[in-house]
Design a protein around this motif. Structure first.
Motif, PDB file in Angstrom:
ATOM      1  N   ASN A   1       0.843  -1.197   0.000  1.00 29.03           N
ATOM      2  CA  ASN A   1       0.000   0.000   0.000  1.00 29.03           C
ATOM      3  C   ASN A   1       0.877   1.246   0.000  1.00 29.03           C
ATOM      4  O   ASN A   1       1.664   1.444   0.925  1.00 29.03           O
ATOM      5  CB  ASN A   1      -0.923  -0.005   1.218  1.00 29.03           C
ATOM      6  N   ILE A   2       0.738   2.050  -1.041  1.00 32.73           N
ATOM      7  CA  ILE A   2       1.521   3.279  -1.177  1.00 32.73           C
ATOM      8  C   ILE A   2       0.554   4.452  -1.209  1.00 32.73           C
ATOM      9  O   ILE A   2      -0.332   4.517  -2.072  1.00 32.73           O
ATOM     10  CB  ILE A   2       2.363   3.264  -2.468  1.00 32.73           C
ATOM     11  N   PHE A   3       0.696   5.372  -0.264  1.00 31.50           N
ATOM     12  CA  PHE A   3      -0.177   6.547  -0.225  1.00 31.50           C
ATOM     13  C   PHE A   3       0.495   7.671  -0.996  1.00 31.50           C
ATOM     14  O   PHE A   3       1.604   8.088  -0.657  1.00 31.50           O
ATOM     15  CB  PHE A   3      -0.464   6.983   1.211  1.00 31.50           C
ATOM     16  N   VAL A   4      -0.169   8.132  -2.052  1.00 27.86           N
ATOM     17  CA  VAL A   4       0.401   9.178  -2.901  1.00 27.86           C
ATOM     18  C   VAL A   4      -0.457  10.427  -2.767  1.00 27.86           C
ATOM     19  O   VAL A   4      -1.682  10.372  -2.816  1.00 27.86           O
ATOM     20  CB  VAL A   4       0.499   8.699  -4.364  1.00 27.86           C
ATOM     21  N   LEU A   5       0.179  11.555  -2.545  1.00 26.99           N
ATOM     22  CA  LEU A   5      -0.570  12.772  -2.294  1.00 26.99           C
ATOM     23  C   LEU A   5       0.105  13.977  -2.925  1.00 26.99           C
ATOM     24  O   LEU A   5       1.314  14.022  -3.108  1.00 26.99           O
ATOM     25  CB  LEU A   5      -0.771  13.006  -0.796  1.00 26.99           C
ATOM     26  N   GLY A   6      -0.722  14.939  -3.286  1.00 31.96           N
ATOM     27  CA  GLY A   6      -0.234  16.184  -3.856  1.00 31.96           C
ATOM     28  C   GLY A   6      -0.199  17.271  -2.806  1.00 31.96           C
ATOM     29  O   GLY A   6      -1.081  17.351  -1.956  1.00 31.96           O
TER      30      GLY A   6
ATOM     31  N   ALA B   1      -1.912  22.149   1.831  1.00 31.42           N
ATOM     32  CA  ALA B   1      -3.016  21.195   1.920  1.00 31.42           C
ATOM     33  C   ALA B   1      -2.798  20.143   0.835  1.00 31.42           C
ATOM     34  O   ALA B   1      -2.042  20.358  -0.104  1.00 31.42           O
ATOM     35  CB  ALA B   1      -4.362  21.896   1.725  1.00 31.42           C
ATOM     36  N   SER B   2      -3.451  19.005   0.978  1.00 35.77           N
ATOM     37  CA  SER B   2      -3.318  17.942  -0.023  1.00 35.77           C
ATOM     38  C   SER B   2      -4.678  17.712  -0.668  1.00 35.77           C
ATOM     39  O   SER B   2      -5.525  17.015  -0.108  1.00 35.77           O
ATOM     40  CB  SER B   2      -2.805  16.645   0.620  1.00 35.77           C
TER      41      SER B   2
ATOM     42  N   ARG C   1     -10.788  15.496  -0.730  1.00 30.80           N
ATOM     43  CA  ARG C   1     -10.102  16.462   0.128  1.00 30.80           C
ATOM     44  C   ARG C   1     -11.019  16.978   1.228  1.00 30.80           C
ATOM     45  O   ARG C   1     -10.574  17.363   2.317  1.00 30.80           O
ATOM     46  CB  ARG C   1      -9.612  17.639  -0.715  1.00 30.80           C
ATOM     47  N   ASP C   2     -12.351  17.000   0.951  1.00 33.61           N
ATOM     48  CA  ASP C   2     -13.327  17.530   1.900  1.00 33.61           C
ATOM     49  C   ASP C   2     -13.916  16.445   2.793  1.00 33.61           C
ATOM     50  O   ASP C   2     -14.974  16.641   3.404  1.00 33.61           O
ATOM     51  CB  ASP C   2     -14.462  18.227   1.145  1.00 33.61           C
ATOM     52  N   LEU C   3     -13.257  15.288   2.882  1.00 37.79           N
ATOM     53  CA  LEU C   3     -13.733  14.199   3.729  1.00 37.79           C
ATOM     54  C   LEU C   3     -13.539  14.567   5.198  1.00 37.79           C
ATOM     55  O   LEU C   3     -12.442  14.908   5.621  1.00 37.79           O
ATOM     56  CB  LEU C   3     -12.974  12.919   3.400  1.00 37.79           C
TER      57      LEU C   3
ATOM     58  N   LEU D   1      -9.800  16.133   5.916  1.00 38.26           N
ATOM     59  CA  LEU D   1      -8.646  15.274   5.719  1.00 38.26           C
ATOM     60  C   LEU D   1      -7.465  16.028   5.119  1.00 38.26           C
ATOM     61  O   LEU D   1      -6.313  15.777   5.480  1.00 38.26           O
ATOM     62  CB  LEU D   1      -9.029  14.086   4.819  1.00 38.26           C
ATOM     63  N   ASN D   2      -7.720  16.966   4.210  1.00 36.23           N
ATOM     64  CA  ASN D   2      -6.600  17.640   3.542  1.00 36.23           C
ATOM     65  C   ASN D   2      -5.848  18.608   4.452  1.00 36.23           C
ATOM     66  O   ASN D   2      -4.829  19.173   4.058  1.00 36.23           O
ATOM     67  CB  ASN D   2      -7.061  18.347   2.270  1.00 36.23           C
ATOM     68  N   GLU D   3      -6.317  18.789   5.695  1.00 37.36           N
ATOM     69  CA  GLU D   3      -5.614  19.657   6.647  1.00 37.36           C
ATOM     70  C   GLU D   3      -4.439  18.939   7.310  1.00 37.36           C
ATOM     71  O   GLU D   3      -3.536  19.592   7.850  1.00 37.36           O
ATOM     72  CB  GLU D   3      -6.568  20.142   7.738  1.00 37.36           C
TER      73      GLU D   3
END
Length: 445
Positions: free
Chosen positions: A55-60, A81-82, A104-106, A129-131
Protein backbone atom coordinates in the motif's frame (compact mmCIF):
# COMPACT_ATOMS: atom_id res chain seq x y z
CA UNK A 1 -1.69 14.26 -8.90
CA UNK A 2 0.22 11.54 -7.44
CA UNK A 3 -0.43 8.14 -8.86
CA UNK A 4 2.32 9.40 -11.15
CA UNK A 5 4.78 8.91 -8.36
CA UNK A 6 4.20 5.16 -8.44
CA UNK A 7 4.83 5.16 -12.20
CA UNK A 8 8.22 6.68 -11.48
CA UNK A 9 8.85 3.86 -9.01
CA UNK A 10 8.36 1.34 -11.81
CA UNK A 11 10.53 3.43 -14.11
CA UNK A 12 13.31 3.48 -11.56
CA UNK A 13 13.25 -0.29 -11.38
CA UNK A 14 13.48 -0.65 -15.14
CA UNK A 15 16.49 1.67 -15.12
CA UNK A 16 18.21 -0.44 -12.48
CA UNK A 17 17.32 -3.72 -14.17
CA UNK A 18 18.64 -2.46 -17.52
CA UNK A 19 22.04 -1.76 -16.07
CA UNK A 20 21.77 2.02 -16.45
CA UNK A 21 22.15 2.79 -12.76
CA UNK A 22 25.83 3.04 -12.11
CA UNK A 23 26.74 3.88 -8.54
CA UNK A 24 27.01 7.61 -9.25
CA UNK A 25 23.57 7.66 -10.85
CA UNK A 26 22.11 5.70 -7.95
CA UNK A 27 23.66 8.11 -5.46
CA UNK A 28 22.35 11.20 -7.29
CA UNK A 29 18.88 9.69 -7.56
CA UNK A 30 18.75 8.62 -3.94
CA UNK A 31 19.82 12.05 -2.76
CA UNK A 32 17.49 13.97 -5.08
CA UNK A 33 14.50 12.59 -3.17
CA UNK A 34 13.55 14.15 0.16
CA UNK A 35 12.77 11.65 2.92
CA UNK A 36 10.70 11.64 6.10
CA UNK A 37 11.04 8.95 8.76
CA UNK A 38 7.41 7.85 9.01
CA UNK A 39 8.15 4.90 11.31
CA UNK A 40 9.80 7.18 13.89
CA UNK A 41 7.18 9.93 13.65
CA UNK A 42 4.16 7.62 13.90
CA UNK A 43 5.66 5.15 16.35
CA UNK A 44 4.07 1.82 17.18
CA UNK A 45 0.44 2.93 16.89
CA UNK A 46 -0.11 1.37 13.45
CA UNK A 47 -2.34 -1.33 11.93
CA UNK A 48 -0.97 -4.84 11.62
CA UNK A 49 0.08 -5.97 8.14
CA UNK A 50 -2.02 -9.02 7.15
CA UNK A 51 -0.64 -10.13 3.79
CA UNK A 52 1.82 -9.49 0.96
CA UNK A 53 -0.08 -6.56 -0.56
CA UNK A 54 1.79 -3.25 -0.87
CA UNK A 55 0.00 0.00 0.00
CA UNK A 56 1.52 3.28 -1.18
CA UNK A 57 -0.18 6.55 -0.23
CA UNK A 58 0.40 9.18 -2.90
CA UNK A 59 -0.57 12.77 -2.29
CA UNK A 60 -0.23 16.18 -3.86
CA UNK A 61 0.92 19.22 -1.98
CA UNK A 62 -0.38 22.67 -2.93
CA UNK A 63 2.61 24.41 -1.32
CA UNK A 64 3.51 27.76 -2.89
CA UNK A 65 7.13 27.59 -1.84
CA UNK A 66 9.96 27.81 -4.39
CA UNK A 67 8.92 27.44 -8.03
CA UNK A 68 5.32 26.80 -6.95
CA UNK A 69 4.92 30.46 -5.92
CA UNK A 70 3.65 31.34 -9.42
CA UNK A 71 0.34 29.66 -8.49
CA UNK A 72 -0.39 32.17 -5.75
CA UNK A 73 2.41 34.33 -4.35
CA UNK A 74 0.03 35.65 -1.75
CA UNK A 75 -0.27 32.13 -0.39
CA UNK A 76 3.43 31.69 0.39
CA UNK A 77 3.82 30.76 4.02
CA UNK A 78 0.34 29.21 4.16
CA UNK A 79 0.39 25.65 5.52
CA UNK A 80 0.08 23.27 2.55
CA UNK A 81 -3.02 21.20 1.92
CA UNK A 82 -3.32 17.94 -0.02
CA UNK A 83 -6.19 18.26 -2.47
CA UNK A 84 -5.35 14.97 -4.20
CA UNK A 85 -4.88 11.83 -2.09
CA UNK A 86 -4.71 8.30 -3.50
CA UNK A 87 -4.05 4.98 -1.77
CA UNK A 88 -2.40 2.73 -4.37
CA UNK A 89 -3.07 -0.88 -3.36
CA UNK A 90 -0.89 -3.43 -5.17
CA UNK A 91 -2.42 -6.87 -4.76
CA UNK A 92 -0.24 -9.83 -3.75
CA UNK A 93 1.18 -11.55 -6.81
CA UNK A 94 1.32 -8.35 -8.90
CA UNK A 95 -1.71 -9.14 -11.05
CA UNK A 96 -3.92 -6.24 -9.98
CA UNK A 97 -3.73 -2.71 -8.60
CA UNK A 98 -6.44 -0.39 -7.36
CA UNK A 99 -6.03 3.35 -6.81
CA UNK A 100 -8.42 4.61 -4.11
CA UNK A 101 -9.16 8.34 -4.10
CA UNK A 102 -9.91 10.14 -0.83
CA UNK A 103 -11.90 13.41 -1.21
CA UNK A 104 -10.10 16.46 0.13
CA UNK A 105 -13.33 17.53 1.90
CA UNK A 106 -13.73 14.20 3.73
CA UNK A 107 -14.54 14.81 7.40
CA UNK A 108 -12.37 12.61 9.61
CA UNK A 109 -10.73 12.40 13.01
CA UNK A 110 -7.11 13.61 12.82
CA UNK A 111 -4.87 12.18 15.54
CA UNK A 112 -2.13 14.09 17.34
CA UNK A 113 0.96 14.00 15.11
CA UNK A 114 4.71 14.51 15.55
CA UNK A 115 6.44 16.97 13.25
CA UNK A 116 9.93 16.45 11.79
CA UNK A 117 11.45 18.73 14.43
CA UNK A 118 9.92 16.66 17.22
CA UNK A 119 7.19 19.13 18.19
CA UNK A 120 3.60 17.95 18.52
CA UNK A 121 0.55 18.94 16.48
CA UNK A 122 -2.73 18.49 18.40
CA UNK A 123 -5.45 16.25 17.00
CA UNK A 124 -9.06 17.04 16.15
CA UNK A 125 -12.19 14.96 16.65
CA UNK A 126 -13.55 16.16 13.29
CA UNK A 127 -11.64 18.02 10.56
CA UNK A 128 -10.99 18.05 6.81
CA UNK A 129 -8.65 15.27 5.72
CA UNK A 130 -6.60 17.64 3.54
CA UNK A 131 -5.61 19.66 6.65
CA UNK A 132 -3.45 16.87 8.09
CA UNK A 133 -0.44 17.58 5.86
CA UNK A 134 -0.37 21.23 6.94
CA UNK A 135 -0.35 20.24 10.62
CA UNK A 136 2.63 17.88 10.60
CA UNK A 137 3.62 16.93 7.04
CA UNK A 138 2.68 13.94 4.88
CA UNK A 139 3.32 11.46 7.70
CA UNK A 140 0.38 12.99 9.57
CA UNK A 141 -1.87 12.27 6.58
CA UNK A 142 -0.60 8.69 6.52
CA UNK A 143 -1.29 8.32 10.26
CA UNK A 144 -4.81 9.73 9.78
CA UNK A 145 -5.63 7.38 6.90
CA UNK A 146 -4.28 4.36 8.77
CA UNK A 147 -6.54 5.21 11.72
CA UNK A 148 -9.49 5.71 9.36
CA UNK A 149 -9.08 2.54 7.30
CA UNK A 150 -7.13 0.22 9.64
CA UNK A 151 -4.92 -0.51 6.59
CA UNK A 152 -1.13 -0.56 7.07
CA UNK A 153 0.51 1.89 4.64
CA UNK A 154 3.94 0.65 3.56
CA UNK A 155 5.18 3.82 1.82
CA UNK A 156 4.10 7.33 0.91
CA UNK A 157 5.01 9.66 -1.97
CA UNK A 158 4.33 13.40 -2.14
CA UNK A 159 4.59 15.59 -5.29
CA UNK A 160 4.02 19.34 -5.75
CA UNK A 161 2.66 21.36 -8.73
CA UNK A 162 6.04 21.73 -10.41
CA UNK A 163 6.78 18.03 -10.08
CA UNK A 164 3.45 17.11 -11.65
CA UNK A 165 4.16 19.28 -14.69
CA UNK A 166 7.56 17.66 -15.16
CA UNK A 167 6.12 14.15 -14.98
CA UNK A 168 3.38 14.83 -17.55
CA UNK A 169 5.98 16.33 -19.89
CA UNK A 170 8.53 13.54 -19.39
CA UNK A 171 6.10 10.83 -20.54
CA UNK A 172 5.47 12.78 -23.75
CA UNK A 173 2.10 14.19 -22.71
CA UNK A 174 -1.18 12.58 -21.68
CA UNK A 175 -4.09 12.04 -24.12
CA UNK A 176 -7.46 13.53 -23.12
CA UNK A 177 -10.75 14.23 -24.88
CA UNK A 178 -13.46 16.82 -24.09
CA UNK A 179 -17.04 17.05 -25.42
CA UNK A 180 -16.98 20.85 -25.88
CA UNK A 181 -14.70 23.90 -25.58
CA UNK A 182 -13.32 24.50 -22.08
CA UNK A 183 -12.50 27.93 -20.60
CA UNK A 184 -11.67 27.95 -16.88
CA UNK A 185 -10.03 31.21 -15.86
CA UNK A 186 -9.40 29.95 -12.32
CA UNK A 187 -7.14 27.10 -13.38
CA UNK A 188 -6.01 28.74 -16.62
CA UNK A 189 -7.29 25.85 -18.77
CA UNK A 190 -8.38 26.57 -22.35
CA UNK A 191 -9.17 23.61 -24.62
CA UNK A 192 -11.10 23.25 -27.86
CA UNK A 193 -13.61 20.44 -28.29
CA UNK A 194 -11.95 17.15 -29.21
CA UNK A 195 -8.76 15.25 -28.42
CA UNK A 196 -5.53 16.71 -27.01
CA UNK A 197 -2.18 15.58 -25.62
CA UNK A 198 -1.43 17.65 -22.52
CA UNK A 199 1.97 18.46 -21.03
CA UNK A 200 3.34 20.88 -18.43
CA UNK A 201 1.07 23.80 -17.57
CA UNK A 202 -1.88 22.46 -19.57
CA UNK A 203 -1.74 19.11 -17.77
CA UNK A 204 -1.64 20.82 -14.38
CA UNK A 205 -4.51 23.16 -15.29
CA UNK A 206 -6.56 20.17 -16.49
CA UNK A 207 -6.36 18.23 -13.23
CA UNK A 208 -6.90 21.37 -11.12
CA UNK A 209 -9.93 22.62 -13.09
CA UNK A 210 -13.37 22.39 -11.48
CA UNK A 211 -15.65 24.98 -13.06
CA UNK A 212 -15.00 23.89 -16.63
CA UNK A 213 -16.39 20.37 -16.28
CA UNK A 214 -19.54 18.51 -15.29
CA UNK A 215 -21.30 19.93 -12.25
CA UNK A 216 -18.18 21.70 -10.97
CA UNK A 217 -17.97 19.56 -7.84
CA UNK A 218 -14.87 18.09 -6.29
CA UNK A 219 -16.40 14.64 -6.86
CA UNK A 220 -16.50 15.38 -10.59
CA UNK A 221 -12.89 16.57 -10.49
CA UNK A 222 -11.78 13.38 -8.72
CA UNK A 223 -13.45 11.28 -11.42
CA UNK A 224 -11.72 13.28 -14.18
CA UNK A 225 -8.38 13.04 -12.38
CA UNK A 226 -8.78 9.27 -12.18
CA UNK A 227 -9.31 9.12 -15.94
CA UNK A 228 -6.27 11.33 -16.46
CA UNK A 229 -4.08 9.22 -14.17
CA UNK A 230 -5.26 6.12 -15.96
CA UNK A 231 -4.26 7.59 -19.32
CA UNK A 232 -0.93 8.65 -17.84
CA UNK A 233 -0.29 5.18 -16.44
CA UNK A 234 -1.17 3.64 -19.79
CA UNK A 235 1.36 5.92 -21.49
CA UNK A 236 4.08 5.23 -18.94
CA UNK A 237 3.56 1.46 -19.10
CA UNK A 238 3.69 1.43 -22.88
CA UNK A 239 6.82 0.38 -24.73
CA UNK A 240 7.21 3.91 -26.04
CA UNK A 241 8.21 5.17 -22.59
CA UNK A 242 9.67 2.32 -20.59
CA UNK A 243 11.92 1.04 -23.38
CA UNK A 244 13.21 4.44 -24.47
CA UNK A 245 16.27 5.25 -22.29
CA UNK A 246 16.07 8.98 -23.05
CA UNK A 247 12.40 9.39 -22.12
CA UNK A 248 12.73 7.04 -19.17
CA UNK A 249 15.73 8.92 -17.84
CA UNK A 250 13.87 12.23 -18.16
CA UNK A 251 10.87 10.79 -16.32
CA UNK A 252 13.02 9.43 -13.53
CA UNK A 253 15.10 12.60 -13.08
CA UNK A 254 12.10 14.93 -13.10
CA UNK A 255 10.26 12.75 -10.62
CA UNK A 256 13.12 12.25 -8.19
CA UNK A 257 13.68 15.98 -7.89
CA UNK A 258 10.04 16.51 -6.95
CA UNK A 259 9.39 13.73 -4.47
CA UNK A 260 9.17 13.46 -0.72
CA UNK A 261 8.90 9.85 0.45
CA UNK A 262 9.20 7.80 3.58
CA UNK A 263 12.76 6.75 4.42
CA UNK A 264 12.05 3.12 3.56
CA UNK A 265 11.27 3.83 -0.10
CA UNK A 266 14.84 3.48 -1.41
CA UNK A 267 15.81 2.73 -5.01
CA UNK A 268 16.30 -0.90 -3.97
CA UNK A 269 12.75 -1.01 -2.61
CA UNK A 270 11.49 0.58 -5.83
CA UNK A 271 13.14 -2.24 -7.76
CA UNK A 272 11.54 -4.86 -5.53
CA UNK A 273 8.07 -3.33 -5.97
CA UNK A 274 8.36 -3.02 -9.74
CA UNK A 275 9.65 -6.57 -10.16
CA UNK A 276 6.59 -7.82 -8.31
CA UNK A 277 4.24 -5.85 -10.61
CA UNK A 278 5.79 -6.78 -13.97
CA UNK A 279 2.61 -8.54 -15.13
CA UNK A 280 0.38 -5.50 -14.53
CA UNK A 281 -1.30 -3.97 -17.58
CA UNK A 282 -3.69 -1.04 -18.06
CA UNK A 283 -6.77 -3.26 -17.81
CA UNK A 284 -5.71 -4.41 -14.34
CA UNK A 285 -5.15 -0.91 -12.96
CA UNK A 286 -8.44 0.17 -11.36
CA UNK A 287 -9.62 3.51 -9.94
CA UNK A 288 -12.33 4.09 -7.36
CA UNK A 289 -13.34 6.71 -4.77
CA UNK A 290 -14.00 5.72 -1.16
CA UNK A 291 -17.73 5.28 -0.50
CA UNK A 292 -18.92 8.68 0.72
CA UNK A 293 -21.94 10.99 0.82
CA UNK A 294 -22.66 14.59 1.86
CA UNK A 295 -21.77 15.33 5.48
CA UNK A 296 -25.02 15.88 7.45
CA UNK A 297 -23.79 19.06 9.19
CA UNK A 298 -22.41 20.71 6.04
CA UNK A 299 -23.53 19.64 2.56
CA UNK A 300 -20.31 21.09 1.09
CA UNK A 301 -18.33 18.40 2.92
CA UNK A 302 -18.47 14.59 2.68
CA UNK A 303 -18.36 11.70 5.13
CA UNK A 304 -17.73 7.98 4.73
CA UNK A 305 -20.79 5.91 3.88
CA UNK A 306 -21.22 3.14 6.44
CA UNK A 307 -21.14 0.17 6.25
CA UNK A 308 -20.03 0.28 2.59
CA UNK A 309 -16.73 2.03 3.41
CA UNK A 310 -15.91 -0.41 6.21
CA UNK A 311 -16.62 -3.39 3.94
CA UNK A 312 -14.42 -1.92 1.21
CA UNK A 313 -11.51 -1.24 3.57
CA UNK A 314 -11.89 -4.76 4.96
CA UNK A 315 -11.60 -6.19 1.43
CA UNK A 316 -8.39 -4.21 0.87
CA UNK A 317 -6.94 -5.37 4.19
CA UNK A 318 -7.70 -9.03 3.48
CA UNK A 319 -6.66 -9.09 -0.19
CA UNK A 320 -5.03 -12.43 -0.98
CA UNK A 321 -3.34 -14.12 -3.91
CA UNK A 322 -5.84 -16.02 -6.06
CA UNK A 323 -4.90 -19.71 -5.76
CA UNK A 324 -4.01 -21.54 -8.97
CA UNK A 325 -6.69 -24.03 -10.04
CA UNK A 326 -5.82 -27.67 -9.50
CA UNK A 327 -6.76 -28.40 -13.10
CA UNK A 328 -8.16 -26.59 -16.11
CA UNK A 329 -11.92 -25.95 -15.80
CA UNK A 330 -14.13 -28.39 -17.68
CA UNK A 331 -16.20 -25.53 -19.12
CA UNK A 332 -14.65 -22.41 -20.59
CA UNK A 333 -16.43 -19.08 -19.94
CA UNK A 334 -18.65 -17.99 -22.83
CA UNK A 335 -20.79 -15.04 -23.88
CA UNK A 336 -22.99 -13.41 -21.26
CA UNK A 337 -25.47 -10.52 -21.18
CA UNK A 338 -25.95 -8.93 -17.76
CA UNK A 339 -29.26 -7.35 -16.73
CA UNK A 340 -29.87 -5.45 -13.51
CA UNK A 341 -33.20 -6.19 -11.84
CA UNK A 342 -31.93 -5.56 -8.30
CA UNK A 343 -32.90 -1.90 -8.09
CA UNK A 344 -29.31 -0.99 -7.15
CA UNK A 345 -27.91 1.54 -9.61
CA UNK A 346 -24.80 0.42 -11.48
CA UNK A 347 -24.92 -3.21 -10.33
CA UNK A 348 -24.98 -4.68 -13.85
CA UNK A 349 -21.81 -2.85 -14.85
CA UNK A 350 -20.16 -3.87 -11.59
CA UNK A 351 -20.96 -7.57 -12.05
CA UNK A 352 -20.08 -7.43 -15.76
CA UNK A 353 -16.62 -6.14 -14.90
CA UNK A 354 -16.08 -8.99 -12.44
CA UNK A 355 -17.18 -11.57 -15.00
CA UNK A 356 -14.94 -9.97 -17.62
CA UNK A 357 -11.99 -10.37 -15.26
CA UNK A 358 -12.91 -14.05 -14.92
CA UNK A 359 -12.75 -14.56 -18.70
CA UNK A 360 -16.41 -14.17 -19.70
CA UNK A 361 -17.22 -12.29 -22.91
CA UNK A 362 -19.71 -9.59 -21.90
CA UNK A 363 -22.06 -9.13 -24.85
CA UNK A 364 -24.29 -6.48 -23.29
CA UNK A 365 -25.36 -4.71 -20.08
CA UNK A 366 -28.80 -3.32 -19.27
CA UNK A 367 -31.56 -2.67 -16.71
CA UNK A 368 -34.93 -4.38 -16.22
CA UNK A 369 -38.04 -2.90 -14.53
CA UNK A 370 -38.98 -6.19 -12.81
CA UNK A 371 -37.66 -6.92 -9.29
CA UNK A 372 -37.34 -10.71 -8.81
CA UNK A 373 -35.67 -11.75 -5.57
CA UNK A 374 -33.74 -14.67 -7.03
CA UNK A 375 -30.91 -14.15 -9.49
CA UNK A 376 -31.63 -16.02 -12.73
CA UNK A 377 -29.31 -17.54 -15.32
CA UNK A 378 -31.07 -18.16 -18.65
CA UNK A 379 -29.40 -19.78 -21.61
CA UNK A 380 -29.88 -20.21 -25.33
CA UNK A 381 -29.29 -23.31 -27.43
CA UNK A 382 -25.90 -24.91 -26.82
CA UNK A 383 -25.05 -22.80 -23.74
CA UNK A 384 -26.37 -24.94 -20.87
CA UNK A 385 -22.88 -25.92 -19.66
CA UNK A 386 -21.76 -22.27 -19.59
CA UNK A 387 -24.98 -21.30 -17.77
CA UNK A 388 -24.35 -23.82 -15.02
CA UNK A 389 -20.72 -22.76 -14.73
CA UNK A 390 -21.87 -19.14 -14.33
CA UNK A 391 -24.52 -20.07 -11.77
CA UNK A 392 -21.81 -21.73 -9.68
CA UNK A 393 -20.28 -18.26 -9.22
CA UNK A 394 -23.58 -16.75 -7.99
CA UNK A 395 -24.95 -17.96 -4.63
CA UNK A 396 -28.62 -18.91 -4.94
CA UNK A 397 -28.82 -18.43 -8.74
CA UNK A 398 -31.48 -20.39 -10.63
CA UNK A 399 -30.74 -21.88 -14.06
CA UNK A 400 -33.29 -22.39 -16.86
CA UNK A 401 -33.41 -22.38 -20.68
CA UNK A 402 -35.00 -19.41 -22.46
CA UNK A 403 -36.17 -19.39 -26.04
CA UNK A 404 -35.58 -15.65 -26.39
CA UNK A 405 -31.87 -15.92 -25.59
CA UNK A 406 -29.59 -16.16 -28.61
CA UNK A 407 -27.87 -19.52 -29.27
CA UNK A 408 -24.58 -19.84 -27.42
CA UNK A 409 -25.38 -16.89 -25.11
CA UNK A 410 -26.19 -16.79 -21.37
CA UNK A 411 -28.43 -14.09 -19.87
CA UNK A 412 -27.81 -13.15 -16.24
CA UNK A 413 -30.67 -11.35 -14.45
CA UNK A 414 -29.50 -9.92 -11.11
CA UNK A 415 -32.27 -10.14 -8.51
CA UNK A 416 -32.88 -8.15 -5.34
CA UNK A 417 -31.41 -11.00 -3.26
CA UNK A 418 -28.05 -10.88 -5.07
CA UNK A 419 -25.09 -10.91 -2.68
CA UNK A 420 -21.86 -11.34 -4.62
CA UNK A 421 -19.87 -13.00 -7.37
CA UNK A 422 -17.69 -15.74 -5.89
CA UNK A 423 -14.06 -14.87 -6.50
CA UNK A 424 -10.86 -16.70 -5.64
CA UNK A 425 -8.89 -13.62 -4.65
CA UNK A 426 -8.38 -9.92 -5.20
CA UNK A 427 -10.55 -6.92 -4.28
CA UNK A 428 -14.14 -7.18 -5.61
CA UNK A 429 -15.18 -4.72 -8.31
CA UNK A 430 -16.62 -1.56 -6.73
CA UNK A 431 -19.46 0.69 -7.85
CA UNK A 432 -18.29 3.56 -10.04
CA UNK A 433 -14.78 2.25 -10.63
CA UNK A 434 -12.88 2.85 -13.86
CA UNK A 435 -9.76 1.34 -15.41
CA UNK A 436 -6.65 2.68 -17.05
CA UNK A 437 -7.70 0.92 -20.26
CA UNK A 438 -11.00 2.89 -20.46
CA UNK A 439 -11.42 5.50 -23.17
CA UNK A 440 -13.93 8.33 -23.62
CA UNK A 441 -14.50 12.08 -23.59
CA UNK A 442 -15.01 14.21 -20.48
CA UNK A 443 -18.35 16.00 -20.23
CA UNK A 444 -18.03 19.78 -20.23
CA UNK A 445 -20.42 21.95 -18.19
Amino acid sequence: MKLLAWIAVAAAAVMVTGGLSAYGYYWRLQNAVQHEDADRLIGGDRPRKLNGAINIFVLGSDTREGANAQYGRGLRGKPPASDTMVLLHLSPGGGQAIAVSFPRDLMVSIPACTRRDGTKAPGSAVALLNEAIGRAGPTCTVHTVERLTKIRIDHFVQVDFTGFKRIATAVGGVPVCVTADVHDKDSGLTLAKGSHRLKGEDALAYVRSRKGFGDGSDTERIRRQQHFFGALAKEAMSAGVLTDPGRLNALLRSTAESLTTDRGLSVAEMLKIAQGMRDLDAGKLRFVTVPSAPYPLDRNRVALTRPAADEFFDALRKDVVAPAPAKAPAVRPGKVRVFNASGVEGRAAQVAAQLGDAGWQVAGVGDLPSRPRATGVRYGTGAEAQARALAALLPGARVAPRAGTAPGVVDLVIGTGFTRVRTSGGVPVQRGESRASDEGCERVA
